[in-house]
Design a protein around this motif. Structure first.
Motif, short mmCIF file in Angstrom:
data_model
loop_
_atom_site.label_atom_id
_atom_site.label_comp_id
_atom_site.label_asym_id
_atom_site.label_seq_id
_atom_site.Cartn_x
_atom_site.Cartn_y
_atom_site.Cartn_z
N GLN A 55 -16.08 67.44 102.72
CA GLN A 55 -15.37 68.63 103.20
C GLN A 55 -14.79 68.16 104.74
N PHE A 56 -15.78 67.63 105.38
CA PHE A 56 -15.56 66.93 106.84
C PHE A 56 -14.46 65.88 106.80
N LEU A 57 -14.71 65.03 105.99
CA LEU A 57 -13.46 63.88 105.94
C LEU A 57 -12.09 64.52 105.46
N SER A 58 -12.18 65.56 104.58
CA SER A 58 -10.81 66.04 104.22
C SER A 58 -10.17 66.86 105.22
N ILE A 59 -10.93 67.39 106.23
CA ILE A 59 -10.16 68.02 107.50
C ILE A 59 -9.84 66.93 108.52
N LEU A 60 -10.38 65.75 108.39
CA LEU A 60 -10.00 64.65 109.38
C LEU A 60 -9.05 63.70 108.60
N CYS A 112 -15.81 60.63 119.44
CA CYS A 112 -15.08 61.78 119.17
C CYS A 112 -15.58 62.18 117.50
N LEU A 113 -15.72 61.06 116.75
CA LEU A 113 -16.40 61.26 115.55
C LEU A 113 -17.76 61.94 115.51
N SER A 114 -18.55 61.71 116.42
CA SER A 114 -19.93 62.13 116.53
C SER A 114 -20.04 63.65 116.98
N VAL A 115 -19.00 63.70 117.82
CA VAL A 115 -18.78 65.26 118.50
C VAL A 115 -18.31 66.09 117.34
N ALA A 116 -17.03 65.55 116.52
CA ALA A 116 -16.63 66.41 115.57
C ALA A 116 -17.58 66.72 114.34
N GLU A 117 -18.45 65.55 114.08
CA GLU A 117 -19.54 66.02 113.20
C GLU A 117 -20.63 66.84 113.55
N ALA A 118 -20.93 66.82 114.76
CA ALA A 118 -22.01 67.79 115.19
C ALA A 118 -21.53 69.16 115.37
N CYS A 119 -20.27 69.42 115.62
CA CYS A 119 -19.50 70.67 115.82
C CYS A 119 -19.34 71.02 114.09
N PHE A 120 -19.10 70.38 113.28
CA PHE A 120 -18.90 70.64 111.79
C PHE A 120 -20.34 71.06 111.51
N LEU A 121 -21.40 70.46 111.80
CA LEU A 121 -22.61 70.81 111.41
C LEU A 121 -23.37 72.16 112.01
N TYR A 122 -22.99 72.31 113.34
CA TYR A 122 -23.06 73.54 113.88
C TYR A 122 -22.56 74.90 113.21
N ALA A 127 -12.26 68.75 118.04
CA ALA A 127 -13.44 68.19 118.61
C ALA A 127 -12.92 66.45 118.36
N PHE A 128 -12.61 66.32 117.24
CA PHE A 128 -12.25 64.96 117.39
C PHE A 128 -11.08 64.45 118.23
N LEU A 129 -10.30 65.17 118.18
CA LEU A 129 -9.02 64.89 119.42
C LEU A 129 -9.36 65.33 120.88
N HIS A 130 -10.40 65.72 121.18
CA HIS A 130 -10.65 65.98 122.62
C HIS A 130 -10.82 64.82 123.61
N ASP A 131 -10.99 63.72 123.08
CA ASP A 131 -10.64 62.63 124.15
C ASP A 131 -9.57 61.77 123.52
N THR A 155 -17.05 72.10 123.83
CA THR A 155 -17.70 71.82 125.06
C THR A 155 -19.23 71.52 125.28
N LEU A 156 -19.91 72.21 124.89
CA LEU A 156 -21.28 72.10 124.86
C LEU A 156 -21.90 70.88 124.02
N THR A 157 -21.16 70.64 122.84
CA THR A 157 -21.34 69.79 121.92
C THR A 157 -21.28 68.40 122.63
N ASP A 158 -20.05 68.41 123.28
CA ASP A 158 -19.62 67.20 123.84
C ASP A 158 -20.53 66.64 125.08
N LYS A 159 -21.01 67.65 125.85
CA LYS A 159 -21.92 67.58 127.02
C LYS A 159 -23.08 66.80 126.29
N LYS A 160 -23.83 67.35 125.17
CA LYS A 160 -24.83 66.82 124.45
C LYS A 160 -24.74 65.49 124.13
#
Length: 168
Positions: A9-14, A41-51, A69-73, A138-143
């Motif tokens: 599902q994650f990869l289909s979105i991206l 960006c991939l890590s942030v996107a995955e963490a957001c997805f999991l959340y 999340a993937f495009l934030h940077d 925002t918070l996931t990116d900081k983490k």
């Protein structure tokens, strides 16, 4: 870690983003230590997805959250190198640049644009996240940024102690 069905599902979105040559270019820029902008960006996107998957009652817009999340940077330059000083205020300016690039190349929604634009709050004090998704990003990116930075510093310190040189 994503379960196999979550990864699909994650990869289909991206998928529409990952095939783009400018996204591939993100692999050539360093974000934190030796972590590329793409990997960050991939890590942030995955963490957001999991959340979002773990908190379904939050009613988050999963596709918009993952894309933003993937495009934030998605600013497309190495902020560490600039002989002319053009990247001096990178922390303050890159969110707008990433948002503009994402709008131009992917036609992202206004909600996704707002998430990208506000992800550097509180550094950009007037760009307060306005949606749940924007806060999660925002918070996931900081983490993730903190983890990457501390991990890189720890590795650098360990390499220095052992007397080995490491490309960080």
């Amino acid at each position: 870690m994503l379960k196999p069905e979550e990864e699909a599902q994650f990869l289909s979105i991206l998928a529409p983003l990952l095939a783009h040559p400018k996204v591939e270019e993100m692999k050539t820029y360093i974000q934190h230590g030796s972590v590329t902008t793409y990997d960050h960006c991939l890590s942030v996107a995955e963490a957001c997805f999991l959340y979002a998957k773990r908190h379904p009652k939050r009613c988050l817009d999963l596709p918009s959250l993952v894309r933003a999340a993937f495009l934030h940077d998605f600013y497309l330059y190495d902020w560490h190198t600039s002989g002319d000083g053009s990247h001096h205020f990178h922390g303050y300016r890159h969110a707008k640049r990433a948002m503009e690039n994402a709008k131009t190349m992917f036609g992202i929604s206004d909600i996704e644009a707002a998430m990208i634009f506000s992800h550097m709050w509180p550094l950009n004090i007037t760009r307060i996240p306005k949606t749940r998704e924007a806060w999660v990003l925002t918070l996931t990116d900081k983490k993730i940024s903190l983890i990457e930075t501390l991990t890189q510093r720890k590795a650098k310190k360990k390499a220095k102690k052992s007397g080995t040189k490491q490309a960080l």
